[in-house]
Design an enzyme around this catalytic site. Structure first.
Site, PDB file in Angstrom:
ATOM      1  CD  GLU A  18      -6.596 -20.752 -28.112  1.00  0.00           C
ATOM      2  OE1 GLU A  18      -6.165 -20.484 -26.666  1.00  0.00           O
ATOM      3  OE2 GLU A  18      -8.303 -21.335 -27.999  1.00  0.00           O
ATOM      4  CG  ASP A 224       1.863 -17.987 -19.938  1.00  0.00           C
ATOM      5  OD1 ASP A 224       1.994 -18.365 -19.230  1.00  0.00           O
ATOM      6  OD2 ASP A 224       0.550 -17.399 -20.789  1.00  0.00           O
TER       7      ASP A 224
END
Length: 258
Positions: A18, A224
């Site tokens: 990230e 998700d």
């Protein structure tokens, strides 16, 4: 003892992938980056789009995030803090969408009956608001980036189902549990129907920044649906979509607010 390096803005992530895209853009006036190591963490000091920054990997979980935030404030004297990374989507937030937090809450905090469920004991609050001006600016930058997702993420994102990502603003939940089943997701929505995303760090950082009076914001890309329907390669999604989204949005914001 605070560092001698000026670093008014901190950018924090929980996973190396990230943070990687932002690290690639980091430099200083000499083209070098200073790395200081404390408590097992590498604090990267330099400039990002001309702004003095410190970038750091907090690691995963609320305690890790709180330790990192405290060190950034006490050691580096940061004036603003941004947490960026992925989260599971709740409610209307779907894979590829971006959520800018307006409030954060620890969904696993429960000191009842001594205190109301979710309320942080002795704080008088369960929800910690982000800084309005900082959240507004990040939301504007996110809207600009998401208007042309192909340019921001590349064609690879389409293979992961990201074609028309949307921007959401509101409540993000944090807890020391990876929410990955439909029953868990439904339980959170029933209890906190305005929640947009769930992750494992943001509300802890929010509590530290609130107590210390440091403006902060949280920016999350939905990886998700926080249930049994996950169908993408998680690590590939972080590298192809989430990391690029963070770098593009933060970069757009910094260029508009030097």
């Amino acid at each position: 003892m605070k560092s001698a390096h000026p670093a008014p803005l901190a950018i924090v992530a929980a996973m190396q992938q990230e943070l990687q895209a932002l690290l690639h853009s980091l430099d200083d006036v000499t083209g070098k980056v200073t790395i200081e190591r404390h408590a097992g963490r590498n604090f990267h000091l330099g400039r990002l789009h001309g702004r003095p920054v410190v970038l750091v990997l907090s690691r995963i979980g609320k305690v890790a995030a709180a330790i990192t935030a405290t060190m950034l404030i006490e050691r580096y004297g940061v004036q603003q803090m941004i947490f960026t990374g992925v989260a599971g989507g709740l409610g209307p937030a779907h894979v590829g969408d971006v959520v800018v937090a307006r409030e954060l809450l620890q969904h696993d905090m429960d000191a009842s009956p001594l205190f109301p469920r979710h309320e942080v004991p002795l704080s008088g609050r369960a929800r910690f608001p982000t800084d309005p001006a900082l959240a507004d600016a990040l939301a504007q930058a996110a809207a600009h980036v998401l208007a042309d997702p192909l340019r921001a993420f590349g064609a690879e994102a389409r293979a992961l189902g990201v074609t028309a990502p949307r921007l959401h603003q509101g409540l993000i939940l944090s807890g020391d549990r990876f929410v990955a089943t439909a029953p868990e997701s439904r339980a959170l929505i029933e209890r906190l129907p305005d929640a947009l995303a769930v992750e494992m760090e943001g509300a802890a950082l929010a509590q530290v920044c609130h107590d210390c009076g440091v403006p902060f914001a949280v920016l999350r890309t939905i990886s998700d649906r926080a249930d049994d329907s996950a169908h993408v390669d998680f690590m590939q999604f972080i590298e192809v979509v989430a990391a690029r989204a963070s770098a593009a949005i933060v970069g757009t914001w910094l260029q508009a607010h030097p």
